[in-house]
Design a protein around this motif. Structure first.
Motif, PDB file in Angstrom:
ATOM      1  N   ALA A 294      -4.695  26.415 -36.210  1.00 46.53           N
ATOM      2  CA  ALA A 294      -5.968  25.685 -35.412  1.00 46.53           C
ATOM      3  C   ALA A 294      -7.314  26.406 -35.008  1.00 46.53           C
ATOM      4  O   ALA A 294      -6.548  28.184 -34.494  1.00 46.53           O
ATOM      5  CB  ALA A 294      -5.685  24.985 -34.523  1.00 46.53           C
TER       6      ALA A 294
ATOM      7  N   VAL B 283     -11.210  28.372 -33.703  1.00 41.97           N
ATOM      8  CA  VAL B 283     -11.791  28.191 -32.456  1.00 41.97           C
ATOM      9  C   VAL B 283     -13.164  28.643 -32.804  1.00 41.97           C
ATOM     10  O   VAL B 283     -12.956  29.959 -32.891  1.00 41.97           O
ATOM     11  CB  VAL B 283     -11.565  28.727 -31.020  1.00 41.97           C
TER      12      VAL B 283
ATOM     13  N   ALA C 215      -8.727  22.392 -30.661  1.00 42.97           N
ATOM     14  CA  ALA C 215      -7.314  22.113 -31.205  1.00 42.97           C
ATOM     15  C   ALA C 215      -6.075  22.504 -31.325  1.00 42.97           C
ATOM     16  O   ALA C 215      -5.324  22.501 -31.702  1.00 42.97           O
ATOM     17  CB  ALA C 215      -8.147  24.676 -30.916  1.00 42.97           C
TER      18      ALA C 215
ATOM     19  N   LEU D 217      -3.267  29.764 -33.420  1.00 41.28           N
ATOM     20  CA  LEU D 217      -4.750  29.214 -32.516  1.00 41.28           C
ATOM     21  C   LEU D 217      -5.364  30.626 -33.234  1.00 41.28           C
ATOM     22  O   LEU D 217      -5.073  32.182 -33.498  1.00 41.28           O
ATOM     23  CB  LEU D 217      -4.692  29.329 -31.254  1.00 41.28           C
TER      24      LEU D 217
END
Ligand code: SF4
Length: 305
Positions: free
Chosen positions: A71, A73, A145, A153
């Motif tokens: 995910a 950001v 996320a 991440l």
């Protein structure tokens, strides 16, 4: 076990090759920082891993492998958050996509807002993005996320637009989540000081290539590559005023430039004739520490550090 492996990744556009030959891996629960000026290829590398390359950029060769979900950001949450959706609904989209019921997804969104340290999470879940501060919006992005339960991440300059206090809080949050969840992190920033606060290993990129990589303390205290040394010299000290800041003269080459030798040669105070014609090989200079510079060899590393 590696959660992410990037193998000889090369990205191209109509005009050039912004990422030339990038290989690295990230272990389970490890945070790797990627640092470099704009145009170094660090964000494009991250976007290639996330599968969200900008229009016009394509993978020319090489590959990457993620063991689990990833995910991402981004730097500016307002470009990612949906202005017509309350933030709780936005976060709940992740669980909903995985078949979780609407009521449970909304409950999960509040739990995630709690986990990322948003005060009064049940109320905040009903807020619109524009009603939150920059720091809270970035926490919402991190919660969204986490909603897909990522193994890794991918953070693309997530703290750059924030003031230093909020930035420090966000860095502490990313580090806590990594430890508590056993999650891996790739943290991209132009700021080596920021990266060094969350990353166990640092990769330094310049003009689409990795020029140095190693444990964070080695990179900070024994940088082997002249570009890394210049980046460290440019980190402002507490007493330094804006006018006193050290900068790296010149600018990185354009991605369309055809450079045979070292891409840093035009700005490097130590450049020699070979540097302009021969691509420097990557040399091990310590345990897990390598640099690509003609002047660096395991034997004479002390000359440069
Ligand atoms: Fe400088 Fe040459 Fe090393 Fe490149 S290879 S960083 S130009 S000394």
């Amino acid at each position: 076990m590696n959660v992410l492996t990037v193998d000889h990744l090369r990205l191209g556009t109509e005009h050039g090759v912004p990422v030339k030959d990038v290989s690295f891996s990230v272990g389970e629960g490890e945070c790797v920082g990627i640092v470099g000026e704009s145009g170094s290829g660090k964000s494009l590398t991250l976007r290639a891993i996330a599968g969200v390359l900008p229009v016009g950029v394509r993978v020319v060769s090489g590959e990457h492998d993620v063991n689990g979900r990833s995910a991402m950001v981004f730097q500016e949450p307002m470009t990612t958050l949906n202005p017509t959706m309350r933030v709780g609904e936005f976060i709940a989209e992740g669980p909903r996509a995985r078949g979780v019921s609407k009521a449970d997804s909304v409950r999960r969104a509040v739990e995630l807002l709690t986990e990322v340290g948003v005060p009064d999470p049940a109320t905040r879940a009903r807020a619109w993005p524009h009603q939150l501060s920059g720091g809270l919006r970035q926490r919402v992005m991190i919660a969204a996320a986490l909603a897909v339960e990522p193994a890794i991440l991918l953070c693309d300059e997530p703290t750059t637009a924030l003031d230093t206090t909020v930035q420090a809080q966000l860095l502490a949050l990313v580090d806590r989540l990594r430890v508590e969840r056993g999650m891996s992190v790739v943290f991209v920033s132009h700021n080596l000081a920021v990266v060094s606060r969350v990353a166990q290993r640092v990769i330094v990129m310049y003009a689409g290539r990795i020029v140095e990589a190693g444990p964070t303390s080695e990179i900070l205290h024994h940088p082997a590559h002249p570009y890394t040394q210049a980046l460290i010299a440019a980190i402002p000290t507490e007493n330094e005023r804006a006018g006193d800041l050290t900068t790296i003269a010149g600018a990185p080459p354009d991605a369309s430039a055809l450079i045979e030798g070292c891409s840093f040669a035009a700005r490097c105070p130590l450049a020699q004739e070979t540097c302009r014609t021969v691509l420097p090989p990557t040399v091990e200079v310590g345990r897990g520490h390598a640099a690509a510079c003609h002047l660096v060899t395991p034997a004479d590393r002390e000359v440069l550090v």
